[in-house]
Design a protein around this motif. Sequence first.
Motif, mmCIF file in Angstrom:
data_model
loop_
_atom_site.group_PDB
_atom_site.id
_atom_site.type_symbol
_atom_site.label_atom_id
_atom_site.label_comp_id
_atom_site.label_asym_id
_atom_site.label_seq_id
_atom_site.Cartn_x
_atom_site.Cartn_y
_atom_site.Cartn_z
ATOM 1 N N GLY A 38 0.607 -0.949 -0.363
ATOM 2 C CA GLY A 38 -0.221 0.132 -0.001
ATOM 3 C C GLY A 38 1.027 1.467 0.302
ATOM 4 O O GLY A 38 -0.071 2.234 -0.661
ATOM 5 N N LEU A 39 1.690 1.331 1.054
ATOM 6 C CA LEU A 39 2.981 2.593 0.955
ATOM 7 C C LEU A 39 3.659 2.494 -0.044
ATOM 8 O O LEU A 39 3.761 3.805 -0.590
ATOM 9 C CB LEU A 39 3.782 2.084 2.161
ATOM 10 N N HIS A 40 3.444 1.915 -1.201
ATOM 11 C CA HIS A 40 4.525 1.312 -2.502
ATOM 12 C C HIS A 40 3.769 2.187 -2.933
ATOM 13 O O HIS A 40 4.102 3.041 -3.954
ATOM 14 C CB HIS A 40 5.241 0.360 -3.219
ATOM 15 N N GLU A 41 2.262 1.912 -3.692
ATOM 16 C CA GLU A 41 1.319 2.535 -4.731
ATOM 17 C C GLU A 41 1.159 3.861 -3.936
ATOM 18 O O GLU A 41 1.190 4.294 -5.624
ATOM 19 C CB GLU A 41 0.454 1.641 -4.512
ATOM 20 N N LEU A 42 1.039 4.179 -3.282
ATOM 21 C CA LEU A 42 0.741 5.417 -2.419
ATOM 22 C C LEU A 42 2.404 6.388 -3.081
ATOM 23 O O LEU A 42 2.048 7.486 -3.596
ATOM 24 C CB LEU A 42 0.637 5.678 -0.750
ATOM 25 N N LYS A 43 3.336 6.218 -3.140
ATOM 26 C CA LYS A 43 4.700 6.022 -3.116
ATOM 27 C C LYS A 43 4.383 6.156 -5.201
ATOM 28 O O LYS A 43 5.357 7.831 -5.013
ATOM 29 C CB LYS A 43 5.838 5.700 -2.844
ATOM 30 N N MET A 44 4.124 5.444 -5.374
ATOM 31 C CA MET A 44 4.366 5.520 -7.177
ATOM 32 C C MET A 44 2.815 6.298 -7.789
ATOM 33 O O MET A 44 3.479 7.317 -8.644
ATOM 34 C CB MET A 44 3.780 4.199 -7.888
ATOM 35 N N TRP A 45 2.061 6.856 -6.752
ATOM 36 C CA TRP A 45 0.950 8.012 -6.995
ATOM 37 C C TRP A 45 1.547 9.238 -6.421
ATOM 38 O O TRP A 45 1.431 9.881 -7.182
ATOM 39 C CB TRP A 45 -1.119 7.532 -5.981
ATOM 40 N N GLY A 46 2.743 9.407 -5.714
ATOM 41 C CA GLY A 46 2.785 10.382 -5.715
ATOM 42 C C GLY A 46 3.830 11.385 -6.705
ATOM 43 O O GLY A 46 3.988 12.182 -6.740
ATOM 44 N N ARG A 47 4.460 9.800 -6.974
ATOM 45 C CA ARG A 47 5.561 9.976 -8.519
ATOM 46 C C ARG A 47 4.486 10.362 -9.337
ATOM 47 O O ARG A 47 4.790 11.712 -10.608
ATOM 48 C CB ARG A 47 5.653 9.403 -8.794
ATOM 49 N N HIS A 48 3.191 10.454 -9.470
ATOM 50 C CA HIS A 48 2.178 10.253 -10.607
ATOM 51 C C HIS A 48 1.458 12.098 -10.335
ATOM 52 O O HIS A 48 1.540 12.869 -11.483
ATOM 53 C CB HIS A 48 0.741 9.813 -10.891
ATOM 54 N N VAL A 49 1.359 12.235 -9.713
ATOM 55 C CA VAL A 49 1.380 13.664 -8.652
ATOM 56 C C VAL A 49 2.739 14.898 -9.030
ATOM 57 O O VAL A 49 2.331 15.677 -9.733
ATOM 58 C CB VAL A 49 1.208 14.146 -8.010
ATOM 59 N N LEU A 50 3.868 14.147 -8.542
ATOM 60 C CA LEU A 50 4.916 15.113 -9.719
ATOM 61 C C LEU A 50 5.179 15.622 -10.675
ATOM 62 O O LEU A 50 4.913 16.171 -11.669
ATOM 63 C CB LEU A 50 6.497 14.240 -9.052
ATOM 64 N N ALA A 51 4.525 13.865 -11.916
ATOM 65 C CA ALA A 51 4.816 13.889 -13.487
ATOM 66 C C ALA A 51 3.352 15.122 -13.888
ATOM 67 O O ALA A 51 3.408 16.037 -14.375
ATOM 68 C CB ALA A 51 3.711 12.824 -13.537
ATOM 69 N N TYR A 52 2.163 15.049 -13.023
ATOM 70 C CA TYR A 52 1.104 15.884 -12.939
ATOM 71 C C TYR A 52 1.157 17.082 -12.899
ATOM 72 O O TYR A 52 0.941 17.863 -13.955
ATOM 73 C CB TYR A 52 -0.070 15.821 -12.304
ATOM 74 N N ALA A 53 2.388 17.651 -12.064
ATOM 75 C CA ALA A 53 2.913 19.144 -11.547
ATOM 76 C C ALA A 53 3.638 19.425 -13.047
ATOM 77 O O ALA A 53 2.981 20.614 -12.972
ATOM 78 C CB ALA A 53 3.243 18.914 -10.200
ATOM 79 N N ILE A 54 4.124 18.808 -12.480
ATOM 80 C CA ILE A 54 5.292 19.042 -14.537
ATOM 81 C C ILE A 54 4.840 19.390 -15.429
ATOM 82 O O ILE A 54 4.918 20.464 -16.116
ATOM 83 C CB ILE A 54 6.495 18.435 -14.137
ATOM 84 N N GLY A 55 3.823 18.448 -15.993
ATOM 85 C CA GLY A 55 3.004 18.404 -17.463
ATOM 86 C C GLY A 55 1.342 20.000 -17.223
ATOM 87 O O GLY A 55 1.555 20.506 -18.099
ATOM 88 N N SER A 56 1.565 19.635 -15.793
ATOM 89 C CA SER A 56 0.066 20.880 -16.009
ATOM 90 C C SER A 56 1.251 21.971 -16.419
ATOM 91 O O SER A 56 0.156 23.509 -16.778
ATOM 92 C CB SER A 56 -0.118 21.391 -14.692
ATOM 93 N N VAL A 57 2.338 22.511 -15.634
ATOM 94 C CA VAL A 57 2.972 23.945 -15.763
ATOM 95 C C VAL A 57 3.416 23.749 -17.490
ATOM 96 O O VAL A 57 3.288 25.236 -17.815
ATOM 97 C CB VAL A 57 3.899 23.642 -14.617
ATOM 98 N N MET A 58 4.068 22.809 -17.628
ATOM 99 C CA MET A 58 4.467 23.007 -19.066
ATOM 100 C C MET A 58 3.198 23.223 -20.143
ATOM 101 O O MET A 58 3.146 23.860 -20.795
ATOM 102 C CB MET A 58 5.038 21.604 -19.149
ATOM 103 N N PHE A 59 2.124 21.997 -19.470
ATOM 104 C CA PHE A 59 0.092 22.407 -20.280
ATOM 105 C C PHE A 59 0.334 23.942 -20.259
ATOM 106 O O PHE A 59 0.009 24.309 -21.583
ATOM 107 C CB PHE A 59 -0.367 22.096 -20.012
ATOM 108 N N TRP A 60 1.018 24.942 -19.363
ATOM 109 C CA TRP A 60 0.272 26.180 -19.050
ATOM 110 C C TRP A 60 1.014 27.242 -19.564
ATOM 111 O O TRP A 60 0.575 28.456 -20.443
ATOM 112 C CB TRP A 60 -0.828 26.493 -17.764
ATOM 113 N N LEU A 61 1.619 26.303 -19.639
ATOM 114 C CA LEU A 61 3.096 27.935 -20.386
ATOM 115 C C LEU A 61 2.875 27.363 -21.613
ATOM 116 O O LEU A 61 2.846 28.493 -22.244
ATOM 117 C CB LEU A 61 4.619 27.318 -20.171
ATOM 118 N N ILE A 62 2.322 26.781 -22.226
ATOM 119 C CA ILE A 62 3.339 26.525 -23.680
ATOM 120 C C ILE A 62 1.416 26.606 -23.928
ATOM 121 O O ILE A 62 1.122 27.457 -25.361
ATOM 122 C CB ILE A 62 2.626 25.135 -24.573
#
Length: 176
Positions: A109-133
């Motif tokens: 469970g903790l591993h899956e939450l950690k992987m979701w945390g990576r997804h949140v990070l990917a989403y944050a980076i992608g969101s910034v890129m989306f809005w910049l573009i």
Amino acid sequence: MIKWIIAAEILFWVAILAGLFARYVLHRKRLSYLLFLLTPIIDLALIALTVVDLQSGAVATIAHGVSVIYIGVSIAYGKTMIAWADDKFQTYILKKESAKKPLYGTEKGLHELKMWGRHVLAYAIGSVMFWLIITLINSNSTEALFNVWRIWSIALLIDGGISLSYLLFPKRAQSR
């Protein structure tokens, strides 16, 4: 645009496989690091091509949105993807036993939450890129980017629910 995404994905994995080959077969550790360092350069080239394509008048498509997601995922999961490829290379090419053990219960469970945390990070980076573009292009032709971002937002929430379910309903080890 889709051809650039496919080319970037192929180059990404070629760089990783070449890095693993250099490390384990040629025993050239510094060369392997150099090859692994090519992966963020490939990502930056893809995002630059996306911006150039859109600035030169192309109407934003789903492919442009996917290229932005690719960047976020590559940055957030890059080290994890290389570790996964390293484990598979050692298992299948070098015929070593995998050091990875299956996870169960709270640990899973903790591993899956950690992987979701990576997804949140990917989403944050992608969101910034989306809005910049979207801001940089300053055009009405970026609706597809916004739609891809909205779908990704929903996927992030679903992934969070699934990840949390591993804690609420822990996976148990199979009895022998």
